[in-house]
Design a protein around this motif. Structure first.
Motif, PDB file in Angstrom:
ATOM      1  N   LEU A   7      16.518  16.531  67.436  1.00  0.00           N
ATOM      2  CA  LEU A   7      16.793  17.701  66.890  1.00  0.00           C
ATOM      3  C   LEU A   7      17.722  18.742  67.712  1.00  0.00           C
ATOM      4  N   GLN A   8      18.367  19.371  67.096  1.00  0.00           N
ATOM      5  CA  GLN A   8      19.433  20.350  67.765  1.00  0.00           C
ATOM      6  C   GLN A   8      19.168  21.894  67.269  1.00  0.00           C
ATOM      7  N   PHE A   9      19.732  22.697  68.153  1.00  0.00           N
ATOM      8  CA  PHE A   9      19.773  24.012  67.461  1.00  0.00           C
ATOM      9  C   PHE A   9      20.305  24.174  65.937  1.00  0.00           C
ATOM     10  N   ASN A  10      19.588  24.956  65.172  1.00  0.00           N
ATOM     11  CA  ASN A  10      19.964  25.294  63.873  1.00  0.00           C
ATOM     12  C   ASN A  10      19.770  23.947  62.795  1.00  0.00           C
ATOM     13  N   ASP A  11      19.399  22.887  63.214  1.00  0.00           N
ATOM     14  CA  ASP A  11      18.953  21.870  62.530  1.00  0.00           C
ATOM     15  C   ASP A  11      18.101  22.510  61.367  1.00  0.00           C
ATOM     16  N   ARG A  12      18.319  21.771  60.136  1.00  0.00           N
ATOM     17  CA  ARG A  12      17.575  22.178  58.990  1.00  0.00           C
ATOM     18  C   ARG A  12      16.131  21.398  59.074  1.00  0.00           C
ATOM     19  N   ALA A  13      15.021  22.202  58.511  1.00  0.00           N
ATOM     20  CA  ALA A  13      13.740  21.479  58.682  1.00  0.00           C
ATOM     21  C   ALA A  13      13.075  21.888  57.408  1.00  0.00           C
ATOM     22  N   VAL A  14      12.590  20.962  56.732  1.00  0.00           N
ATOM     23  CA  VAL A  14      12.029  21.214  55.327  1.00  0.00           C
ATOM     24  C   VAL A  14      10.313  20.993  55.572  1.00  0.00           C
ATOM     25  N   ILE A  15       9.622  21.832  55.054  1.00  0.00           N
ATOM     26  CA  ILE A  15       8.221  21.857  55.040  1.00  0.00           C
ATOM     27  C   ILE A  15       7.893  21.428  53.662  1.00  0.00           C
ATOM     28  N   GLU A  42      12.850  25.520  56.077  1.00  0.00           N
ATOM     29  CA  GLU A  42      12.567  26.087  54.663  1.00  0.00           C
ATOM     30  C   GLU A  42      11.490  25.247  53.998  1.00  0.00           C
ATOM     31  N   ILE A  43      10.746  26.067  53.145  1.00  0.00           N
ATOM     32  CA  ILE A  43       9.668  25.623  52.715  1.00  0.00           C
ATOM     33  C   ILE A  43      10.144  25.305  50.997  1.00  0.00           C
ATOM     34  N   SER A  44       9.806  23.830  50.858  1.00  0.00           N
ATOM     35  CA  SER A  44      10.247  23.406  49.489  1.00  0.00           C
ATOM     36  C   SER A  44       9.607  23.770  48.095  1.00  0.00           C
ATOM     37  N   GLU A  45      10.316  23.657  47.132  1.00  0.00           N
ATOM     38  CA  GLU A  45       9.884  24.016  45.909  1.00  0.00           C
ATOM     39  C   GLU A  45       8.407  24.196  45.598  1.00  0.00           C
ATOM     40  N   ASN A  46       7.677  22.856  45.752  1.00  0.00           N
ATOM     41  CA  ASN A  46       6.636  22.878  45.179  1.00  0.00           C
ATOM     42  C   ASN A  46       5.444  22.758  46.395  1.00  0.00           C
ATOM     43  N   ALA A  47       5.759  23.081  47.787  1.00  0.00           N
ATOM     44  CA  ALA A  47       5.036  22.823  48.759  1.00  0.00           C
ATOM     45  C   ALA A  47       3.799  23.784  48.839  1.00  0.00           C
ATOM     46  N   LEU A  48       3.662  24.910  47.942  1.00  0.00           N
ATOM     47  CA  LEU A  48       2.473  25.768  47.799  1.00  0.00           C
ATOM     48  C   LEU A  48       1.932  25.741  46.414  1.00  0.00           C
ATOM     49  N   ARG A  61       5.622  16.678  43.491  1.00  0.00           N
ATOM     50  CA  ARG A  61       5.537  16.389  44.882  1.00  0.00           C
ATOM     51  C   ARG A  61       6.773  15.094  45.187  1.00  0.00           C
ATOM     52  N   LEU A  62       7.107  14.185  44.370  1.00  0.00           N
ATOM     53  CA  LEU A  62       8.159  13.190  44.578  1.00  0.00           C
ATOM     54  C   LEU A  62       9.384  13.847  44.579  1.00  0.00           C
ATOM     55  N   SER A  63       9.683  14.924  43.682  1.00  0.00           N
ATOM     56  CA  SER A  63      10.819  15.599  43.815  1.00  0.00           C
ATOM     57  C   SER A  63      11.159  16.278  45.094  1.00  0.00           C
ATOM     58  N   ASP A  64      10.313  16.982  45.770  1.00  0.00           N
ATOM     59  CA  ASP A  64      10.542  17.510  47.121  1.00  0.00           C
ATOM     60  C   ASP A  64      10.891  16.784  48.296  1.00  0.00           C
ATOM     61  N   GLU A  73      21.716  16.557  55.320  1.00  0.00           N
ATOM     62  CA  GLU A  73      21.558  17.773  56.479  1.00  0.00           C
ATOM     63  C   GLU A  73      20.507  18.171  56.680  1.00  0.00           C
ATOM     64  N   VAL A  74      19.400  17.473  56.264  1.00  0.00           N
ATOM     65  CA  VAL A  74      17.909  17.767  56.735  1.00  0.00           C
ATOM     66  C   VAL A  74      17.625  16.851  57.825  1.00  0.00           C
ATOM     67  N   ARG A  75      17.257  17.406  58.997  1.00  0.00           N
ATOM     68  CA  ARG A  75      16.929  16.520  60.035  1.00  0.00           C
ATOM     69  C   ARG A  75      15.337  16.523  60.248  1.00  0.00           C
ATOM     70  N   LEU A  76      14.668  17.222  59.825  1.00  0.00           N
ATOM     71  CA  LEU A  76      12.997  17.078  59.954  1.00  0.00           C
ATOM     72  C   LEU A  76      12.500  17.350  58.628  1.00  0.00           C
ATOM     73  N   VAL A  77      11.604  16.346  58.385  1.00  0.00           N
ATOM     74  CA  VAL A  77      10.724  16.530  57.332  1.00  0.00           C
ATOM     75  C   VAL A  77       9.217  16.725  57.710  1.00  0.00           C
ATOM     76  N   PHE A  78       8.643  17.843  57.651  1.00  0.00           N
ATOM     77  CA  PHE A  78       7.481  18.321  58.144  1.00  0.00           C
ATOM     78  C   PHE A  78       6.638  18.581  57.173  1.00  0.00           C
ATOM     79  N   CYS A  79       5.310  17.460  57.218  1.00  0.00           N
ATOM     80  CA  CYS A  79       4.340  17.324  56.140  1.00  0.00           C
ATOM     81  C   CYS A  79       3.364  18.509  56.395  1.00  0.00           C
TER      82      CYS A  79
END
Length: 302
Positions: A7-15, A42-48, A61-64, A73-79
């Protein structure tokens, strides 16, 4: 096995939440930690979401997850958490996008399913703490700091002192092989599927929560009957929590595991800091690991 880029500075991470539902403040706390690392969370559409025990319908859940896998462009998928429900997604996921652009997927427990699936497509991932841990313990927690270090490209180098608990059950030795496994009950649920690939000479690690000893014993023997112990070069037993010993069993839980694998000669250790505990050290799933078990310490390098 492809290790995703550091991971690098300013990489996108999706929770996102591929399984159970979770409180919003926990996810926001985790996002704040990722932001402090210099990432763009960023928090995915259905994460909450909240549908029964799940964060959303199977389609939501599948869509997210599919969007995060497909977006180069997403570098990290954080469950955000485990729980139950990832199994609903496996047969419907398209892995072509993440194969073209490997990215880190982080989680444990029910996320064992994603780790196993990614390994079948040749992609390493990170078995490690999720949003609740980040929220409860904060950025300075040792497991959180290890997670940051590994995602930034640093090697895994653990030297764990052997405590008194169950140390007599350890079996000294050295092993090198591909690391696989995770949550025992979830992993056993994959046996017989295309996602249960057992690397020859691999190092298996297991952990679990809330499973009574006879069920753990049954699952260990399931692995044995499946021939898995004949194919591995080492076994790491992590933390088994949330249960009481069963005086109707022949032996306490750890001893029953030791007895089940007594006919094999691979190195074996107990109480490794991985599982549903504060000391949940991250491990690279699918990565080559060098395991060394001595009288007074356990080392693992990846």
């Amino acid at each position: 096995m492809k290790r995703p880029p550091s991971l690098q500075f300013n990489d996108r991470a999706v929770i996102l939440s591929p399984a159970g539902k979770i409180d919003g403040y926990v996810v926001r706390d985790a996002a704040a930690v990722l932001d402090s690392w210099g990432l763009c969370p960023e928090i995915s559409e259905n994460a909450l979401g909240d549908i029964g025990r799940f964060s959303g319908s199977v389609a939501q859940r599948l869509s997210d997850l599919q969007k995060a896998f497909d977006d180069p462009e997403v570098r990290l998928v954080f469950c955000s958490r485990g729980g139950y429900g990832t199994v609903h997604l496996l047969g419907k996921l398209d892995f072509s996008g993440i194969k073209r652009n490997p990215k880190w997927v982080v989680g444990y427990s029910d996320i064992t399913l994603l780790h196993a699936a990614l390994q079948t497509y040749g992609i390493a991932s990170l078995h490690g703490p999720m949003a609740q841990h980040f929220s409860d313990e904060g950025a300075e927690d040792i497991a959180v700091r290890h997670t940051k270090s590994i995602l930034a490209g640093q090697p895994v180098k653990y030297r764990i002192p052997v405590g008194e608990k169950n140390s007599h059950l350890n079996r000294k030795g050295e092993a090198t092989g591909r690391l696989f496994g995770g949550n025992l009950s979830v992993f056993c649920g994959l046996l017989g599927s295309k996602y249960a690939r057992i690397p020859n000479g691999g190092i298996l690690f297991i952990e679990d929560i809330g499973e009574v000893p006879y069920r753990v014993d049954r699952m260990i023997h399931q692995l044995k009957l499946a021939g898995i112990f004949r194919r591995i070069s080492g076994l790491i037993v992590g933390q088994f929590t949330g249960y009481e010993e069963d005086n109707q069993m022949y032996s306490p839980l750890s001893e029953s595991i030791r007895e089940a694998v007594s006919e094999y000669d691979f190195p074996l250790c107990f109480n490794f800091p991985v599982g549903h505990v504060k000391l949940n050290f991250p491990l690279i799933m699918g990565g080559i690991a060098a395991l060394r078990i001595e009288e007074d310490f356990i080392s693992l390098i990846q």
